[in-house]
Design a protein around this motif. Structure first.
Motif, short mmCIF file in Angstrom:
data_model
loop_
_atom_site.label_atom_id
_atom_site.label_comp_id
_atom_site.label_asym_id
_atom_site.label_seq_id
_atom_site.Cartn_x
_atom_site.Cartn_y
_atom_site.Cartn_z
N ASP A 382 9.07 1.25 4.08
CA ASP A 382 7.69 0.76 4.11
C ASP A 382 7.30 0.26 5.50
O ASP A 382 6.18 0.49 5.97
CB ASP A 382 7.53 -0.36 3.08
CG ASP A 382 7.68 0.16 1.65
OD1 ASP A 382 7.33 1.34 1.42
OD2 ASP A 382 8.16 -0.59 0.79
N LYS A 386 4.22 1.83 8.17
CA LYS A 386 3.15 1.08 8.83
C LYS A 386 3.15 1.33 10.33
O LYS A 386 2.09 1.48 10.96
CB LYS A 386 3.33 -0.41 8.56
CG LYS A 386 3.07 -0.81 7.11
CD LYS A 386 3.29 -2.30 6.90
CE LYS A 386 3.07 -2.68 5.43
NZ LYS A 386 3.30 -4.13 5.19
N LYS A 417 10.87 6.42 -3.11
CA LYS A 417 9.83 6.00 -2.18
C LYS A 417 8.74 7.07 -2.02
O LYS A 417 8.01 7.07 -1.03
CB LYS A 417 10.44 5.68 -0.82
CG LYS A 417 11.34 4.44 -0.82
CD LYS A 417 10.53 3.18 -1.02
CE LYS A 417 11.40 1.95 -0.95
NZ LYS A 417 10.60 0.71 -1.17
N ARG A 419 5.91 7.52 -3.45
CA ARG A 419 4.50 7.12 -3.49
C ARG A 419 3.97 6.76 -2.10
O ARG A 419 2.91 7.25 -1.68
CB ARG A 419 4.33 5.92 -4.44
CG ARG A 419 4.43 6.28 -5.91
CD ARG A 419 4.08 5.10 -6.81
NE ARG A 419 4.17 5.50 -8.20
CZ ARG A 419 3.20 6.10 -8.86
NH1 ARG A 419 2.06 6.38 -8.24
NH2 ARG A 419 3.35 6.42 -10.13
N SER A 420 4.71 5.91 -1.39
CA SER A 420 4.23 5.49 -0.06
C SER A 420 4.18 6.67 0.90
O SER A 420 3.24 6.78 1.70
CB SER A 420 5.13 4.37 0.49
OG SER A 420 6.46 4.83 0.62
N ASN A 423 1.26 9.03 -0.09
CA ASN A 423 -0.01 8.45 0.35
C ASN A 423 -0.19 8.61 1.86
O ASN A 423 -1.30 8.90 2.35
CB ASN A 423 -0.08 6.97 -0.02
CG ASN A 423 -0.25 6.76 -1.51
OD1 ASN A 423 -0.80 7.61 -2.20
ND2 ASN A 423 0.25 5.64 -2.02
#
Length: 1002
Positions: A382, A386, A417, A419-420, A423
């Motif tokens: 995550d 970013k 992981k 989903r992140s 997206n």
């Protein structure tokens, strides 16, 4: 006119700075070259003119022979000038003009005079020019001067001679090799550049002698090399010696590694980096060996020099890339064979690499982020996402593609992981970007959907949103096709219909046609949606494009009526979703023939053999094509032409349908009296040899031409008829046939000897008439063989994955093979393809350079019209041992077994050489070893103990007797073949019967 070089000032948009060569023309410059003839030479002006001439030459302008000669002679007059700058320009001009042999003589004396000049600059440049334009005859005359120049005290002169030697080695290697003593002396020079060039030349002289290279490395690693450049070269040569000697040394022994490790403490940064890179690229490197190199690279990551930071992060990225190689391969077996690397060792550098994400150099930042994506753990995903989000907007598309591929690999590594990462991919998919960038993102989403089931719904939704505003027709059609295959399998297929029909309303004709096909797939798979699909398809009947209307009409008739809400017929589903098992080229040809005829089109009649080059038999240089010659104009395949020829011969009419015609095989050497090649025609119960003959002697006429075939080494074949050739005039091709009967449907093999027999008659050159009496004669031809691959028809499939999944898995047979030491995977893949005789699919016959693993997909039809699919996984380790996993699926399990037998028996194409007292490359399987041991028991009549071979799979256990008095057979398996790998283990357990030993039996 030469194109100008324009440099525009970014700060001042309206002001431009032009190249001094702007607008120059060849004619004008040649006129200016007349200044070379002035009695009083202006050195500055002459230099300017030569500069313009060099510019024209380097911009691609071509000079005619007359123009080049005039310029050359004019330039030679400039030797009378004593100006140093002009003299250097003259040297450059002579090198670029590349004068002919006649012109070289004119300038040779001046160059040789300069070569012995007291001015070192003249000497160095004269040596370079002379070696560039001279031939071997003149080189022999100046060899003495070149040897002296190599050991000259002036480093500029010595380097010029050494560099010239490197170039001359390509054309006059024997002369340069005589300079070894002088070059060896130059290696000890104190001048850094001289030592560098001398070492490069000395290695090239000895590069074909492995022992000499090893001795060179041994002598120089003791500390006699001072030049950092030469040190870097020596490190590369040392790595080469280590790689070449790794196959001959025992495990744990690595010669010269101490030298590489000592270079990590060198004062020069380039030497330190070269040593670190060399250590990381060694095969089978251990964690202890790798740690010092990683530590050095970690220090470079925080260097103030961008080049050091880039070099370090690029090397670390390569380490991770090699450790993950094969991650996306279709076979897990390929991953096992990759040499073990140590990605965890790079993890220690993560903190330093994170600081590089914001580096001003975007190349460094891209490598840093991709390396972090491969070394990061699940908890850091995550945070990395970013950081990447802010980073992506500042880099070019080619760097973005690298990042996207790294994210895809990370998602496959940590599927939870998804989903992140999904997206993130959808967000960057909405941003501006080129086609390649968008395609990389779409491909990544598709792969994640296929490999992570939970990601299907969210992935399809993102793709549907993307095609709402997609500017690339290709991507829209690909997404619609994928949506048609995967959408009906989701929990709520109806939500995708809106996105698909929007494409029918808003897009171009190509996308509209693809959307119609996708709608039909939803109607075929989801019965509840069928009435709604019919409504939408009827609207498409009024489309302005004919293909859209045709597709809509076809699918409406195929699916039935909207009242038939029941299940869709399996044939319809197979039509919509099944693979196209005919080559597109053959389908196009058949459709073109259909347009010109009244016969209804039948797709079952489309030839399934891959269309090859037009039928023209192989021929020797200068000879006409022999055999059938060129085919008639029109789309006729090779098999069609041969079948037409054989059907015209009444003797072969009872043989049935022709299964396959092989490529012509030469039976004579080029430029011989008679040119003969053979084509093997395979029928279900017969084999016909078509001998294409050509008489190349004008003074002879051959009659009663036939081929006597000895089938003593082909026991399953029996000759049934021979069709001789009545007459064979000069340069007029003809055919003679010999037919053999074989067991029906059985892939019999054998070797055939061939003897050409004929009656030769002399021909009068004046009248062209032949003598009435002739002499019987014969001509020995090469042997030919019927091999297993002759019974396999090359037929490709458009979608191998679908074809493989549609084949019954119960008919699958899998086994593993050790192929021994091979130079590369490419030659192994080619050999296996030749053995099975199948068609490579999806370009998998091409092996990437330096690949450590590869998967090859093959398809074909075995005799008896049995479809066969093969998936072959190859892997090569650091010692170049190659292993292969062969998975075969077919419509008949016996044929699957037969393919394994064909591969196991195909030793002649894959086996290696006798080396170091053992046979390398012979393929040994579990079943093969058991059979060989049993055969040995029968031959030797020994009493045996018991040997059991177990694999991790219980059903693979095998038990057989073993002789107590001797370990001959065990040694055979241990020394003469690669190790038998059962899964990941090498597990052969020998159990000896103690009772037999106690009784004193043999």
């Amino acid at each position: 006119m030469a194109q100008p070089f324009v440099k525009k000032d970014d700060d001042l948009d309206e002001e431009e700075e032009y190249s001094p060569f702007y607008g120059i023309e060849k004619g004008a410059v040649l006129q200016e070259a007349r200044v070379f003839h002035d009695p009083q030479l202006d050195a500055r002006r002459c230099s300017q003119v030569i500069t313009k001439l060099l510019y024209l030459l380097n911009q691609g302008e071509t000079f005619t022979k007359v123009e080049a000669t005039e310029v050359f002679f004019a330039v030679t007059k400039l030797f009378q000038s004593k100006d140093t700058v002009l003299r250097r320009m003259v040297y450059l001009m002579i090198k670029d003009l590349s004068p002919s042999a006649d012109e070289v003589i004119i300038v040779t004396s001046s160059l040789m005079k300069d070569m012995n000049s007291k001015t070192d600059m003249y000497r160095a440049n004269a040596i370079r020019v002379l070696c560039r334009i001279t031939d071997s005859t003149l080189l022999t005359q100046i060899e003495r001067y070149l040897k002296q120049a190599i050991v000259d005290k002036n480093p500029v002169v010595a380097s010029a001679a050494l560099v010239s030697g490197v170039h001359l080695l390509q054309t006059n290697s024997e002369i340069v090799k005589r300079w070894s003593n002088e070059v060896q002396e130059a290696v000890q020079s104190r001048a850094a550049l001289v030592q560098f060039h001398a070492l490069a030349l000395l290695h090239q002289i000895r590069q074909n002698d492995r022992l000499a290279v090893s001795k060179l490395v041994t002598s120089l690693t003791k500390g006699s090399v001072r030049s950092p450049l030469a040190q870097c070269l020596l490190i590369r040569y040392t790595s080469q010696v280590i790689r070449e000697s790794s196959t001959n040394t025992q495990a744990g022994e690595r010669p010269f590694f101490d030298y590489l490790e000592s270079c990590l403490r060198h004062k020069s940064e380039m030497v330190v980096f070269e040593a670190a890179r060399a250590i990381t690229e060694l095969s089978g490197v251990t964690s202890r060996e790798l740690t010092p190199a990683i530590t050095v690279l970690q220090l470079f990551l925080s260097s103030s020099k961008p080049v050091l930071r880039f070099a370090a992060i690029r090397t670390l990225n390569k380490i991770i890339l090699s450790s993950m190689y094969g991650f996306n391969e279709q076979s897990r077996f390929a991953k096992k064979m990759v040499a073990s690397t140590h990605p965890l060792a790079v993890t220690n550098c993560n903190i330093d690499m994170e600081s590089l994400i914001s580096d001003q150099n975007r190349s460094i930042a891209t490598l840093a982020i991709t390396t972090l994506l491969k070394t990061g753990n699940e908890s850091s995903v995550d945070r990395l996402m970013k950081q990447i989000t802010n980073f992506m907007s500042d880099i070019a598309d080619e760097f973005k593609i690298v990042v996207v591929e790294a994210i895809r690999s990370l998602c496959l590594k940590f599927p939870l992981k998804y989903r992140s990462m999904m997206n993130f991919l959808s967000n960057i998919l909405r941003e501006e970007g080129g086609f390649d960038y968008k395609k990389a993102i779409v491909d990544s989403i598709v792969i994640l959907i296929r490999d992570i089931p939970d990601a299907k719904e969210i992935g399809l939704f993102h793709l549907c949103e993307f095609i709402e505003d997609c500017e690339f027709t290709y991507l829209s059609t690909q997404i619609l096709h994928f949506l048609g295959n995967e959408g009906p399998k989701t929990s709520d297929p109806s939500k995708y219909i809106r996105y698909i029909y929007n494409r029918v309303i808003l897009e171009n004709a190509t996308v509209r046609a693809s959307a119609v096909s996708t709608l039909a797939k939803f109607g075929a798979m989801v019965d509840s949606l069928k009435p709604r699909i019919f409504v939408l398809l009827r609207r498409c009947l009024f489309d302005s494009d004919d293909e859209v209307r045709d597709r809509a009409t076809l699918y409406l008739n195929t699916l039935g009526t909207d009242a038939s809400v029941g299940g869709t017929d399996e044939d319809v589903k197979d039509f919509l979703f099944g693979p196209l098992d005919v080559p597109l080229v053959n389908l196009e040809t058949s459709l073109r023939n259909y347009e010109a005829s009244d016969i209804p089109f039948d797709i079952n009649l489309v030839p399934k053999e891959v269309k090859s080059q037009p039928l023209a038999e192989k021929k020797a240089p200068g000879k006409k094509a022999i055999g059938l010659g060129a085919p008639p104009s029109g789309p006729t395949t090779v098999v069609d032409a041969y079948e037409k020829l054989l059907s015209s011969i009444s003797e072969f009419s009872s043989f049935g349908k022709l299964f396959k015609s092989c490529s012509p095989m030469e039976l004579t050497e080029p430029e011989t009296e008679y040119a003969v090649n053979v084509v093997k025609h395979i029928f279900d119960g017969h084999v016909v040899f078509q001998y294409n003959c050509t008489n190349t002697i004008p003074e002879q006429l051959l009659e009663k031409v036939t081929v006597f075939v000895d089938a003593s080494e082909a026991e399953e074949f029996s000759e049934v008829l021979t069709k001789p050739l009545r007459s064979l005039p000069y340069d007029s091709p003809g055919q003679t046939f010999v037919a053999f009967e074989k067991p029906e449907g059985v892939p019999a093999i054998g070797k055939f000897s061939n003897l050409l027999k004929f009656v030769v008659k002399e021909v009068d050159p004046a009248t062209g008439e032949a003598d009435e009496e002739g002499v019987e004669d014969e001509y020995q031809l090469e042997d030919l063989e019927i091999v297993a691959a002759d019974y396999m028809l090359k037929v490709g499939v458009s979608n191998f994955k679908n074809a493989w999944e549609n084949m019954d898995p119960d008919n699958e047979r899998i086994d593993e093979y050790g192929l021994g030491v091979k130079e590369s995977l490419a030659e192994t893949v080619s050999a296996v393809i030749d053995i099975v005789g199948m068609q490579p699919c999806e370009g998998t016959e091409v092996v990437p350079n330096n690949s450590r693993s590869h998967t090859c997909l093959l398809s074909g039809i075995f005799i008896g019209n049995v479809k066969v699919l093969v998936r072959v996984s190859f892997g090569i380790d650091g010692s170049k041992q190659v292993a292969m996993k062969l998975a075969v699926r077919s419509e008949d399990p016996e044929i699957s077994e037969k393919i394994h037998e064909i591969v196991a028996e195909g030793k002649s194409s894959v086996k290696g050489k006798w080396r170091s007292g053992r046979w390398i490359g012979e393929m040994i399987t579990r079943s093969k070893l058991v059979e060989q041991l049993r055969e040995y028991q029968i031959r030797s009549q020994h009493k045996w103990g018991a040997l059991a071979a177990f694999s991790p799979k219980p059903q693979m256990a095998t038990r057989f007797p073993f002789p107590l008095h001797s370990l001959t057979i065990f040694n055979y398996a241990r020394h003469n073949s690669p190790p038998l790998r059962f899964g990941n283990h090498l597990s052969v357990i020998v159990g000896l019967a103690v009772g037999n030993f106690a009784r004193g039996d043999d």
